[in-house]
Design a protein around this motif. Sequence first.
Motif, mmCIF file in Angstrom:
data_model
loop_
_atom_site.group_PDB
_atom_site.id
_atom_site.type_symbol
_atom_site.label_atom_id
_atom_site.label_comp_id
_atom_site.label_asym_id
_atom_site.label_seq_id
_atom_site.Cartn_x
_atom_site.Cartn_y
_atom_site.Cartn_z
ATOM 1 N N GLU A 123 4.501 -5.484 3.315
ATOM 2 C CA GLU A 123 4.028 -4.560 5.150
ATOM 3 C C GLU A 123 3.295 -4.893 6.100
ATOM 4 O O GLU A 123 3.063 -6.225 5.614
ATOM 5 C CB GLU A 123 2.904 -3.779 4.513
ATOM 6 C CG GLU A 123 3.871 -2.847 3.007
ATOM 7 C CD GLU A 123 2.573 -2.494 2.116
ATOM 8 O OE1 GLU A 123 1.316 -2.820 2.525
ATOM 9 O OE2 GLU A 123 3.092 -2.284 1.193
ATOM 10 N N GLN A 176 -1.728 -7.286 -1.905
ATOM 11 C CA GLN A 176 -0.537 -6.483 -1.996
ATOM 12 C C GLN A 176 0.263 -6.979 -3.264
ATOM 13 O O GLN A 176 0.679 -5.884 -3.963
ATOM 14 C CB GLN A 176 0.797 -6.954 -1.066
ATOM 15 C CG GLN A 176 0.691 -6.567 0.262
ATOM 16 C CD GLN A 176 1.333 -6.886 1.672
ATOM 17 O OE1 GLN A 176 2.183 -7.939 1.052
ATOM 18 N NE2 GLN A 176 1.185 -6.160 2.998
ATOM 19 N N GLU A 198 -0.910 -0.309 -8.649
ATOM 20 C CA GLU A 198 -0.777 0.786 -8.951
ATOM 21 C C GLU A 198 0.750 1.298 -7.771
ATOM 22 O O GLU A 198 1.553 2.412 -8.293
ATOM 23 C CB GLU A 198 -1.934 1.643 -8.234
ATOM 24 C CG GLU A 198 -2.687 1.654 -9.317
ATOM 25 C CD GLU A 198 -4.581 2.718 -9.059
ATOM 26 O OE1 GLU A 198 -4.569 3.190 -7.422
ATOM 27 O OE2 GLU A 198 -4.987 3.095 -9.439
ATOM 28 N N ALA A 199 1.507 0.556 -7.233
ATOM 29 C CA ALA A 199 1.983 0.222 -6.351
ATOM 30 C C ALA A 199 3.347 0.522 -7.363
ATOM 31 O O ALA A 199 3.351 0.088 -8.435
ATOM 32 C CB ALA A 199 2.432 -0.185 -5.153
ATOM 33 N N GLU A 200 4.297 1.320 -6.771
ATOM 34 C CA GLU A 200 6.145 1.301 -7.244
ATOM 35 C C GLU A 200 6.352 0.207 -7.303
ATOM 36 O O GLU A 200 7.048 -0.992 -7.718
ATOM 37 C CB GLU A 200 7.070 1.882 -6.708
ATOM 38 C CG GLU A 200 6.252 3.622 -7.233
ATOM 39 C CD GLU A 200 6.345 4.491 -8.347
ATOM 40 O OE1 GLU A 200 7.315 3.665 -8.995
ATOM 41 O OE2 GLU A 200 5.490 4.434 -9.460
ATOM 42 N N ASP A 201 6.623 -0.027 -6.025
ATOM 43 C CA ASP A 201 6.729 -1.091 -5.553
ATOM 44 C C ASP A 201 6.636 -2.258 -4.075
ATOM 45 O O ASP A 201 5.624 -1.037 -4.068
ATOM 46 C CB ASP A 201 8.633 -1.556 -5.199
ATOM 47 C CG ASP A 201 8.991 -0.440 -4.473
ATOM 48 O OD1 ASP A 201 8.254 -0.002 -3.929
ATOM 49 O OD2 ASP A 201 9.772 0.095 -4.456
ATOM 50 N N ILE A 202 6.360 -3.590 -4.299
ATOM 51 C CA ILE A 202 6.163 -3.819 -2.830
ATOM 52 C C ILE A 202 6.651 -4.574 -1.844
ATOM 53 O O ILE A 202 7.554 -4.699 -2.059
ATOM 54 C CB ILE A 202 5.105 -4.871 -3.211
ATOM 55 C CG1 ILE A 202 4.332 -5.267 -4.183
ATOM 56 C CG2 ILE A 202 4.053 -5.775 -1.848
ATOM 57 C CD1 ILE A 202 3.304 -5.884 -4.723
ATOM 58 N N THR A 203 6.748 -4.316 -0.447
ATOM 59 C CA THR A 203 7.733 -5.090 0.770
ATOM 60 C C THR A 203 6.457 -5.598 1.396
ATOM 61 O O THR A 203 5.154 -5.576 1.456
ATOM 62 C CB THR A 203 8.128 -3.855 1.610
ATOM 63 O OG1 THR A 203 6.929 -3.023 1.995
ATOM 64 C CG2 THR A 203 8.943 -3.015 0.650
ATOM 65 N N PRO A 207 4.514 -4.763 -8.300
ATOM 66 C CA PRO A 207 3.595 -5.355 -8.451
ATOM 67 C C PRO A 207 3.376 -6.729 -9.176
ATOM 68 O O PRO A 207 4.096 -6.769 -10.435
ATOM 69 C CB PRO A 207 2.356 -4.757 -8.831
ATOM 70 C CG PRO A 207 3.435 -3.212 -8.918
ATOM 71 C CD PRO A 207 4.243 -2.958 -8.839
ATOM 72 N N ASN A 258 -1.501 -5.418 -5.901
ATOM 73 C CA ASN A 258 -1.312 -3.833 -5.629
ATOM 74 C C ASN A 258 -0.321 -3.418 -7.578
ATOM 75 O O ASN A 258 0.688 -2.062 -7.213
ATOM 76 C CB ASN A 258 -0.687 -3.171 -4.412
ATOM 77 C CG ASN A 258 -1.448 -1.451 -4.574
ATOM 78 O OD1 ASN A 258 -2.747 -1.058 -4.719
ATOM 79 N ND2 ASN A 258 -1.117 -1.061 -3.506
ATOM 80 N N THR A 311 12.426 -6.193 -1.806
ATOM 81 C CA THR A 311 11.001 -5.288 -2.054
ATOM 82 C C THR A 311 11.056 -5.804 -3.493
ATOM 83 O O THR A 311 11.562 -5.756 -4.497
ATOM 84 C CB THR A 311 11.436 -3.947 -2.301
ATOM 85 O OG1 THR A 311 11.889 -4.037 -0.793
ATOM 86 C CG2 THR A 311 10.392 -3.072 -2.654
#
Lengths: 248, 274
Positions: free
Chosen positions: B264, B252, B257-262, A6, B255, A3
């Motif tokens: 996905e 991804q 605006e996302a808090e965090d990215i996995t 961004p 992005n 995780t």
Amino acid sequence: MRTVAPGVDSYAEAYRVHRAFDYILVFIFITLLTGIHHLHAMLSVGDWTFWTDWKDRRWWLFVIPLSSLVFPVVGQYILWQHCRVPFGATLMVVCLLLGQWIDRVNNFAGWVYYPLNFVWPGTLLPSAIILDLVLMFTNSYVLTAVLGAWSWGILFYPSQWYMLGAFHLPVDYHGVLMSIADVQGFEYIRTGTPEYIRIIEKGTLRTFGQDVTPVSAFFCAFACILVYFVFNQFAKLVASVKFIKGRI
Amino acid sequence: MSATTQAVAQYQADQAKPILTSFKGIINGAHWLFGVAFITLMYVAVRIYEQVFAWTKGLDSFSMEFQTYWMSLFYAEVAVGAIAAFGIWGYLWKTRDRHLDQLEPMEEIRRHFKLLVWLACYTYAVYWAARYFAEQDGAWHQTVIRDSDFTPSHIILFYLSFPVYIILGIGSWLYARTRLPQFAEGISLPHTIAVVGPFLILPNVGLNEWGHTFWFMEELFSAPLHWGFVTLSWTGLALGGLMLQLMYRLIQLTNFEAEDITNEPMPHHHNMVD
């Protein structure tokens, strides 16, 4: 699962990344598709695209649309299914034409010295535009196969006529009635000439007189429907976004 | 409500910024330009060599001048190709990133674009091999009867232009495998198909030349003996799948605006009527 935060923190930065991706993607697609689509075409039906005298009324208008449909089907699937870009088939055909013309000018005319009006390739652009329009308006692969691929096959011959017509004018050549395309072929003997004599303008369809062309085009259109369905499934494989876990 | 208002305000502020001023820091245009220029210059030089020496020194493989002008070129291609292949692949493996779990997102974006530059050079090399020199080979053999497997057009097509794109294709695969987390954790199916398939065109030359020892296949360029090349050319289309993988990952990573990215699952469209 990893995780992370961004990689950008504003719309402007994200926009720059996406635009940079678009530019290099266009370069990659055009160079790749020009290369592999051309390789596919020349080695599956090349003889019919190389020479005017091979552009006959039975095999040419059957094998060229049939073989040349493979890449447009995949191009349509990838660009329409994932990106909603409605010109996948046309892009494929433009890339093919680009490759063919560069090579005919540079190598067929520039290296082994055939006249360009003997080695010009046909065009599939009208067929491709119709194929793309059918998919865009129907949003259905089934309808595109039945209506679009059928039109792709049937439109091939009329699309060539303005280029080919002049080469079908009759000539009295030493007392034998021939077309200008035939005279070109006999003037330039190639290693393919024996196969020309074996394949071109042979068979019982000659007895059908003028019906040969529409019969061949009609059969090709039917076969194109089947090709569309088969390579639509193949497109799902090559457009896979899978990662396989594990080691090689 | 206030969050929405704030987001709209931020969006409008971002829109007002000059956004197309530079791609600096994202993509290294110099690498891309260098790769394309190098390939172009090399092949233009080769094409001039063909124009000068194919008709004058390349018609009789039993002649001394054929050995001098064409077989010497063949041996040089094999030697330089082998050195370049193992040098480049070895370098990529030796300098691999052993701490991919600590990779910064912006650096991951930059590495995606370095991979794209590798792929751009790869497809440009494929463009020359599959389009230019392959059909040129057809033009030559429709005109000149061969007396050897090592004809002037083959020496360029099979032993120069094929190795060049193979080196770049495998290089791109190794780059992704050693420097991008997604590609290190799993093997990209489309990337592997798009590299291995066109690579197999070179071994398929063995079948092709074996067949040509039986009969003059150039009588029909579209003969079944050549269909191995046709089928393998389809595998290049898997680069479409690879581009989708890269596109989804970049979406991804950008992005904001996302808090965090996995990692996905990839999005998929289901709105077709098929």
